[in-house]
Design a protein around this motif. Structure first.
Motif, PDB file in Angstrom:
ATOM      1  N   ASN A 190      -2.973   8.523  -3.667  1.00 47.75           N
ATOM      2  CA  ASN A 190      -1.831   9.195  -2.891  1.00 47.75           C
ATOM      3  C   ASN A 190      -0.813  10.155  -3.487  1.00 47.75           C
ATOM      4  O   ASN A 190      -0.229  10.744  -2.915  1.00 47.75           O
ATOM      5  N   CYS A 208      -5.967   3.682  -1.194  1.00 49.28           N
ATOM      6  CA  CYS A 208      -4.485   3.605  -1.433  1.00 49.28           C
ATOM      7  C   CYS A 208      -4.046   2.372  -0.796  1.00 49.28           C
ATOM      8  O   CYS A 208      -4.382   1.933   0.307  1.00 49.28           O
ATOM      9  N   ASN A 261      -0.442   2.097   0.403  1.00 48.11           N
ATOM     10  CA  ASN A 261       0.392   2.580   1.386  1.00 48.11           C
ATOM     11  C   ASN A 261      -0.359   3.547   2.568  1.00 48.11           C
ATOM     12  O   ASN A 261      -0.809   4.833   2.022  1.00 48.11           O
ATOM     13  N   LYS A 262      -0.488   2.941   3.745  1.00 47.18           N
ATOM     14  CA  LYS A 262      -1.049   3.820   4.718  1.00 47.18           C
ATOM     15  C   LYS A 262      -0.545   5.334   4.927  1.00 47.18           C
ATOM     16  O   LYS A 262      -1.141   6.294   4.986  1.00 47.18           O
ATOM     17  N   GLU A 263       0.842   5.269   4.995  1.00 42.38           N
ATOM     18  CA  GLU A 263       1.632   6.482   5.238  1.00 42.38           C
ATOM     19  C   GLU A 263       1.288   7.515   4.065  1.00 42.38           C
ATOM     20  O   GLU A 263       1.145   8.741   4.396  1.00 42.38           O
ATOM     21  N   ARG A 264       1.638   7.172   2.882  1.00 40.00           N
ATOM     22  CA  ARG A 264       1.434   8.064   1.749  1.00 40.00           C
ATOM     23  C   ARG A 264      -0.006   8.357   1.704  1.00 40.00           C
ATOM     24  O   ARG A 264      -0.257   9.583   1.275  1.00 40.00           O
ATOM     25  N   GLU A 284      -2.182   8.824   4.153  1.00 37.88           N
ATOM     26  CA  GLU A 284      -2.232   9.820   5.284  1.00 37.88           C
ATOM     27  C   GLU A 284      -1.830  11.167   4.854  1.00 37.88           C
ATOM     28  O   GLU A 284      -2.669  12.363   5.235  1.00 37.88           O
ATOM     29  N   GLU A 285      -0.761  11.348   4.140  1.00 38.73           N
ATOM     30  CA  GLU A 285       0.030  12.321   3.614  1.00 38.73           C
ATOM     31  C   GLU A 285      -1.048  13.261   2.544  1.00 38.73           C
ATOM     32  O   GLU A 285      -1.365  14.394   2.737  1.00 38.73           O
ATOM     33  N   ARG A 298      -4.069  14.426   4.313  1.00 32.45           N
ATOM     34  CA  ARG A 298      -3.746  15.893   5.161  1.00 32.45           C
ATOM     35  C   ARG A 298      -3.714  16.995   4.087  1.00 32.45           C
ATOM     36  O   ARG A 298      -4.388  18.063   4.204  1.00 32.45           O
ATOM     37  N   ILE A 333      -7.452   1.984   3.132  1.00 28.81           N
ATOM     38  CA  ILE A 333      -6.446   1.199   2.688  1.00 28.81           C
ATOM     39  C   ILE A 333      -6.905  -0.053   2.018  1.00 28.81           C
ATOM     40  O   ILE A 333      -7.532  -0.897   2.579  1.00 28.81           O
TER      41      ILE A 333
END
Length: 327
Positions: free
Chosen positions: A49, A71, A73-76, A78-79, A82, A97
Protein backbone atom coordinates in the motif's frame (compact mmCIF):
# COMPACT_ATOMS: atom_id res chain seq x y z
CA UNK A 1 24.82 -5.15 19.95
CA UNK A 2 28.53 -4.51 20.37
CA UNK A 3 30.01 -1.04 19.96
CA UNK A 4 32.22 -2.41 17.17
CA UNK A 5 29.30 -3.78 15.14
CA UNK A 6 27.30 -0.59 15.55
CA UNK A 7 30.24 1.64 14.59
CA UNK A 8 31.28 -0.35 11.51
CA UNK A 9 27.67 -0.67 10.37
CA UNK A 10 27.04 3.07 10.76
CA UNK A 11 30.12 3.95 8.73
CA UNK A 12 29.10 1.47 6.06
CA UNK A 13 25.58 2.89 6.01
CA UNK A 14 26.72 6.49 5.64
CA UNK A 15 28.90 5.43 2.73
CA UNK A 16 26.57 3.01 0.95
CA UNK A 17 22.96 3.14 2.18
CA UNK A 18 22.23 6.83 1.61
CA UNK A 19 20.99 8.58 -1.52
CA UNK A 20 24.58 9.40 -2.42
CA UNK A 21 25.47 5.73 -2.06
CA UNK A 22 22.71 4.79 -4.48
CA UNK A 23 23.73 7.44 -7.00
CA UNK A 24 27.29 6.15 -6.96
CA UNK A 25 26.22 2.52 -7.32
CA UNK A 26 23.69 3.27 -10.08
CA UNK A 27 26.46 4.48 -12.39
CA UNK A 28 27.29 0.80 -12.92
CA UNK A 29 23.72 -0.28 -13.66
CA UNK A 30 22.81 -1.66 -17.08
CA UNK A 31 19.69 0.30 -18.04
CA UNK A 32 18.54 -2.33 -20.54
CA UNK A 33 18.12 -4.83 -17.66
CA UNK A 34 14.75 -3.23 -16.87
CA UNK A 35 13.55 -2.99 -20.49
CA UNK A 36 11.26 -5.96 -19.99
CA UNK A 37 7.69 -6.69 -21.07
CA UNK A 38 5.97 -8.31 -18.10
CA UNK A 39 2.71 -9.08 -19.91
CA UNK A 40 1.43 -12.47 -18.85
CA UNK A 41 3.53 -12.58 -15.71
CA UNK A 42 1.91 -12.74 -12.27
CA UNK A 43 3.35 -10.79 -9.32
CA UNK A 44 2.36 -10.82 -5.66
CA UNK A 45 3.68 -8.06 -3.39
CA UNK A 46 2.98 -7.97 0.34
CA UNK A 47 2.88 -4.64 2.15
CA UNK A 48 2.05 -2.98 -1.17
CA UNK A 49 0.00 0.00 0.00
CA UNK A 50 2.99 2.36 0.33
CA UNK A 51 6.75 2.74 0.15
CA UNK A 52 8.93 0.11 -1.48
CA UNK A 53 6.06 -2.36 -1.87
CA UNK A 54 3.88 0.10 -3.74
CA UNK A 55 6.71 1.30 -5.99
CA UNK A 56 7.66 -2.29 -6.80
CA UNK A 57 4.05 -3.16 -7.65
CA UNK A 58 3.79 -0.04 -9.80
CA UNK A 59 6.88 -1.03 -11.78
CA UNK A 60 5.56 -4.53 -12.43
CA UNK A 61 2.19 -3.13 -13.48
CA UNK A 62 3.54 -0.45 -15.80
CA UNK A 63 5.35 -3.20 -17.72
CA UNK A 64 2.10 -5.08 -18.22
CA UNK A 65 2.26 -7.58 -15.37
CA UNK A 66 -0.73 -8.89 -13.45
CA UNK A 67 -0.15 -7.67 -9.92
CA UNK A 68 -1.68 -8.69 -6.61
CA UNK A 69 -1.36 -6.12 -3.84
CA UNK A 70 -1.48 -7.87 -0.47
CA UNK A 71 -2.26 -5.31 2.23
CA UNK A 72 -3.43 -5.34 5.82
CA UNK A 73 -5.40 -2.08 5.61
CA UNK A 74 -8.31 -2.16 3.15
CA UNK A 75 -8.66 1.62 2.77
CA UNK A 76 -4.98 2.24 2.07
CA UNK A 77 -4.82 -0.81 -0.15
CA UNK A 78 -7.69 0.47 -2.26
CA UNK A 79 -6.01 3.86 -2.56
CA UNK A 80 -2.77 2.22 -3.75
CA UNK A 81 -4.70 0.08 -6.23
CA UNK A 82 -6.46 3.13 -7.68
CA UNK A 83 -3.19 5.06 -7.94
CA UNK A 84 -1.38 2.28 -9.77
CA UNK A 85 -4.23 1.60 -12.19
CA UNK A 86 -4.68 5.29 -12.94
CA UNK A 87 -1.00 5.89 -13.74
CA UNK A 88 -0.25 2.63 -15.55
CA UNK A 89 -3.60 2.12 -17.33
CA UNK A 90 -3.26 -1.53 -16.32
CA UNK A 91 -6.50 -2.90 -14.91
CA UNK A 92 -4.88 -6.20 -13.91
CA UNK A 93 -4.00 -4.84 -10.49
CA UNK A 94 -5.86 -6.69 -7.76
CA UNK A 95 -6.15 -6.11 -4.02
CA UNK A 96 -6.16 -8.83 -1.39
CA UNK A 97 -6.51 -8.08 2.33
CA UNK A 98 -4.26 -10.05 4.67
CA UNK A 99 -2.46 -9.53 7.97
CA UNK A 100 0.81 -11.42 7.49
CA UNK A 101 1.17 -11.80 11.28
CA UNK A 102 -1.96 -14.00 11.42
CA UNK A 103 -0.55 -17.36 10.36
CA UNK A 104 -3.88 -19.15 10.04
CA UNK A 105 -5.10 -16.40 7.73
CA UNK A 106 -1.87 -16.67 5.72
CA UNK A 107 -2.51 -20.39 5.22
CA UNK A 108 -6.10 -19.72 4.13
CA UNK A 109 -5.04 -16.93 1.79
CA UNK A 110 -2.35 -18.99 0.06
CA UNK A 111 -4.69 -21.94 -0.42
CA UNK A 112 -7.33 -19.73 -2.03
CA UNK A 113 -4.73 -17.98 -4.19
CA UNK A 114 -3.40 -21.25 -5.58
CA UNK A 115 -6.93 -22.49 -6.20
CA UNK A 116 -7.66 -19.40 -8.32
CA UNK A 117 -4.26 -18.88 -9.95
CA UNK A 118 -2.41 -21.64 -11.72
CA UNK A 119 0.86 -19.73 -11.74
CA UNK A 120 2.80 -17.20 -9.72
CA UNK A 121 5.97 -15.83 -11.28
CA UNK A 122 7.25 -13.52 -8.55
CA UNK A 123 6.57 -13.30 -4.82
CA UNK A 124 7.89 -10.21 -3.04
CA UNK A 125 7.89 -10.65 0.75
CA UNK A 126 7.95 -6.96 1.63
CA UNK A 127 5.47 -6.54 4.51
CA UNK A 128 7.18 -5.81 7.80
CA UNK A 129 6.88 -4.02 11.11
CA UNK A 130 9.01 -2.66 13.93
CA UNK A 131 6.86 -2.46 17.04
CA UNK A 132 7.94 -1.84 20.64
CA UNK A 133 6.90 -3.34 23.99
CA UNK A 134 6.79 -7.04 23.00
CA UNK A 135 3.38 -6.93 21.29
CA UNK A 136 1.60 -10.29 20.92
CA UNK A 137 -0.65 -11.59 18.13
CA UNK A 138 -3.93 -13.44 18.71
CA UNK A 139 -1.95 -16.66 18.20
CA UNK A 140 0.43 -15.75 21.03
CA UNK A 141 3.40 -14.82 18.83
CA UNK A 142 5.63 -11.78 19.01
CA UNK A 143 4.07 -9.52 16.38
CA UNK A 144 7.41 -8.46 14.90
CA UNK A 145 8.50 -12.09 14.57
CA UNK A 146 5.16 -13.18 13.13
CA UNK A 147 5.12 -10.39 10.54
CA UNK A 148 8.78 -10.36 9.54
CA UNK A 149 9.72 -14.02 9.86
CA UNK A 150 7.06 -16.68 10.36
CA UNK A 151 4.46 -15.07 8.07
CA UNK A 152 6.82 -14.92 5.05
CA UNK A 153 8.10 -18.41 5.88
CA UNK A 154 4.61 -19.93 5.75
CA UNK A 155 3.43 -17.80 2.82
CA UNK A 156 6.42 -18.77 0.70
CA UNK A 157 6.01 -22.46 1.40
CA UNK A 158 2.27 -22.34 0.85
CA UNK A 159 2.64 -20.62 -2.55
CA UNK A 160 5.18 -23.14 -3.86
CA UNK A 161 2.51 -25.00 -5.86
CA UNK A 162 1.92 -21.79 -7.85
CA UNK A 163 5.57 -20.79 -8.10
CA UNK A 164 6.56 -24.17 -9.54
CA UNK A 165 4.33 -23.54 -12.58
CA UNK A 166 6.35 -20.48 -13.58
CA UNK A 167 9.18 -20.89 -16.08
CA UNK A 168 11.43 -18.94 -13.72
CA UNK A 169 9.69 -18.55 -10.38
CA UNK A 170 11.27 -15.93 -8.15
CA UNK A 171 10.95 -15.13 -4.44
CA UNK A 172 12.38 -11.86 -3.14
CA UNK A 173 12.80 -11.18 0.57
CA UNK A 174 12.96 -7.46 1.34
CA UNK A 175 15.37 -7.59 4.25
CA UNK A 176 17.59 -4.90 5.77
CA UNK A 177 21.25 -4.09 6.24
CA UNK A 178 20.34 -3.71 9.90
CA UNK A 179 20.63 -7.49 10.18
CA UNK A 180 24.42 -7.09 9.92
CA UNK A 181 24.58 -6.09 13.60
CA UNK A 182 22.82 -9.27 14.75
CA UNK A 183 23.85 -12.90 15.06
CA UNK A 184 21.04 -15.41 14.65
CA UNK A 185 19.68 -16.47 18.04
CA UNK A 186 18.78 -20.04 17.12
CA UNK A 187 17.81 -21.01 20.67
CA UNK A 188 15.38 -18.14 21.21
CA UNK A 189 14.06 -16.88 17.83
CA UNK A 190 11.28 -14.80 19.40
CA UNK A 191 13.68 -13.37 21.99
CA UNK A 192 11.43 -14.38 24.87
CA UNK A 193 12.38 -13.20 28.33
CA UNK A 194 14.16 -9.98 27.40
CA UNK A 195 14.54 -7.66 30.38
CA UNK A 196 14.04 -4.75 28.02
CA UNK A 197 12.27 -5.11 24.67
CA UNK A 198 14.06 -3.13 21.96
CA UNK A 199 11.95 -3.22 18.80
CA UNK A 200 14.81 -1.98 16.64
CA UNK A 201 17.08 -4.84 17.67
CA UNK A 202 14.24 -7.37 17.43
CA UNK A 203 13.64 -6.13 13.89
CA UNK A 204 17.33 -6.58 13.08
CA UNK A 205 17.18 -10.13 14.48
CA UNK A 206 14.12 -10.84 12.32
CA UNK A 207 15.96 -9.56 9.27
CA UNK A 208 18.90 -11.86 10.07
CA UNK A 209 16.36 -14.68 10.25
CA UNK A 210 15.11 -13.76 6.78
CA UNK A 211 18.64 -14.11 5.39
CA UNK A 212 18.99 -17.60 6.86
CA UNK A 213 15.54 -18.57 5.58
CA UNK A 214 16.37 -17.42 2.07
CA UNK A 215 19.54 -19.50 1.91
CA UNK A 216 17.70 -22.59 3.12
CA UNK A 217 14.83 -22.02 0.68
CA UNK A 218 17.36 -21.86 -2.16
CA UNK A 219 18.93 -25.13 -1.04
CA UNK A 220 15.57 -26.91 -0.70
CA UNK A 221 13.99 -25.63 -3.91
CA UNK A 222 16.73 -24.93 -6.50
CA UNK A 223 14.09 -24.79 -9.26
CA UNK A 224 13.04 -21.38 -7.92
CA UNK A 225 15.25 -18.28 -7.76
CA UNK A 226 15.41 -17.03 -4.17
CA UNK A 227 17.06 -13.78 -3.14
CA UNK A 228 17.09 -11.29 -0.31
CA UNK A 229 17.97 -7.63 -0.55
CA UNK A 230 18.65 -4.41 1.32
CA UNK A 231 16.86 -1.32 -0.05
CA UNK A 232 19.22 1.09 1.68
CA UNK A 233 18.02 3.87 3.95
CA UNK A 234 14.88 4.99 2.15
CA UNK A 235 12.44 7.74 3.10
CA UNK A 236 9.39 5.48 3.42
CA UNK A 237 6.29 5.88 5.61
CA UNK A 238 7.48 2.88 7.64
CA UNK A 239 10.81 4.54 8.45
CA UNK A 240 9.10 7.81 9.34
CA UNK A 241 6.70 6.11 11.76
CA UNK A 242 8.96 3.42 13.27
CA UNK A 243 12.21 5.42 13.48
CA UNK A 244 11.27 9.11 13.83
CA UNK A 245 14.59 10.15 15.43
CA UNK A 246 16.62 8.44 12.71
CA UNK A 247 14.41 9.98 10.04
CA UNK A 248 14.78 13.45 11.52
CA UNK A 249 18.58 13.19 11.55
CA UNK A 250 18.96 11.56 8.14
CA UNK A 251 16.00 12.82 6.11
CA UNK A 252 18.12 14.95 3.75
CA UNK A 253 20.30 11.92 2.93
CA UNK A 254 17.67 9.20 2.63
CA UNK A 255 16.91 7.45 -0.63
CA UNK A 256 13.62 7.91 -2.42
CA UNK A 257 11.09 5.08 -2.50
CA UNK A 258 12.03 4.49 -6.14
CA UNK A 259 15.72 4.16 -5.31
CA UNK A 260 14.95 1.80 -2.44
CA UNK A 261 12.76 -0.38 -4.68
CA UNK A 262 15.18 -0.51 -7.61
CA UNK A 263 16.84 -3.80 -6.64
CA UNK A 264 13.46 -5.41 -5.89
CA UNK A 265 12.30 -4.59 -9.40
CA UNK A 266 15.61 -5.74 -10.91
CA UNK A 267 15.46 -9.04 -9.03
CA UNK A 268 11.85 -9.47 -10.11
CA UNK A 269 12.17 -8.92 -13.86
CA UNK A 270 15.78 -8.80 -15.08
CA UNK A 271 17.28 -11.80 -16.85
CA UNK A 272 20.63 -10.67 -15.44
CA UNK A 273 19.38 -11.41 -11.92
CA UNK A 274 18.79 -15.06 -12.80
CA UNK A 275 22.44 -15.41 -13.75
CA UNK A 276 23.42 -14.78 -10.13
CA UNK A 277 23.72 -17.53 -7.57
CA UNK A 278 20.62 -18.73 -5.74
CA UNK A 279 19.95 -17.53 -2.18
CA UNK A 280 22.19 -14.47 -2.27
CA UNK A 281 21.78 -11.11 -0.51
CA UNK A 282 21.75 -8.09 -2.83
CA UNK A 283 22.43 -4.40 -2.45
CA UNK A 284 22.08 -2.09 -5.46
CA UNK A 285 21.86 -5.05 -7.89
CA UNK A 286 25.05 -6.66 -6.59
CA UNK A 287 25.37 -9.67 -4.26
CA UNK A 288 27.13 -8.64 -1.05
CA UNK A 289 28.29 -10.29 2.16
CA UNK A 290 25.78 -10.98 4.90
CA UNK A 291 28.38 -10.32 7.61
CA UNK A 292 30.54 -7.41 8.67
CA UNK A 293 34.26 -8.17 8.94
CA UNK A 294 35.33 -9.55 12.34
CA UNK A 295 31.81 -9.03 13.75
CA UNK A 296 31.33 -12.61 15.00
CA UNK A 297 27.84 -12.93 13.54
CA UNK A 298 28.27 -16.26 11.76
CA UNK A 299 26.39 -19.35 12.92
CA UNK A 300 27.15 -23.01 12.57
CA UNK A 301 25.14 -25.18 10.18
CA UNK A 302 23.67 -26.91 13.21
CA UNK A 303 22.44 -23.62 14.68
CA UNK A 304 20.82 -22.59 11.43
CA UNK A 305 19.11 -25.97 11.10
CA UNK A 306 17.88 -25.63 14.68
CA UNK A 307 16.25 -22.34 13.69
CA UNK A 308 14.66 -23.83 10.56
CA UNK A 309 13.34 -26.77 12.60
CA UNK A 310 11.83 -24.27 15.02
CA UNK A 311 9.95 -22.58 12.16
CA UNK A 312 8.76 -25.93 10.82
CA UNK A 313 7.51 -27.06 14.21
CA UNK A 314 5.87 -23.77 15.09
CA UNK A 315 4.12 -23.68 11.71
CA UNK A 316 2.78 -27.17 12.32
CA UNK A 317 1.24 -26.13 15.65
CA UNK A 318 -0.64 -23.41 13.76
CA UNK A 319 -1.98 -25.74 11.08
CA UNK A 320 0.69 -25.73 8.37
CA UNK A 321 2.94 -28.75 7.83
CA UNK A 322 5.83 -27.80 5.56
CA UNK A 323 6.56 -31.35 4.38
CA UNK A 324 3.15 -31.60 2.73
CA UNK A 325 3.83 -28.59 0.50
CA UNK A 326 7.20 -29.39 -1.03
CA UNK A 327 7.65 -29.35 -4.80
Amino acid sequence: MSFYRKSIWLLKGLREYTRTGYEKASKKFTSSDLEVDCTGKVYLVTGANSGIGKVSAFNFAKRGGTVYLVCRNKERGEEAQRDIIEVTNNNNVHLRILDISNIKEVIKFAKEFCENNERLDVLVNNAGCMLQNFPKTEEGLDTNFATNTLGPFVLTHALLPCLKHSDHGRVIMVSSGGMLVQKLDAKNPQLDGLSKYDGTMVYAQNKRQQIVMTVHFAQQYPEIFFSSMHPGWADTPAVRSAMPDFHRRMKDNLRTDEQGADTVVWLGIADAALKQGNGLFFQDRVPVSTHLPFASTRNSDEEEQMFMDYLNNLSATLGFTVGLHKL
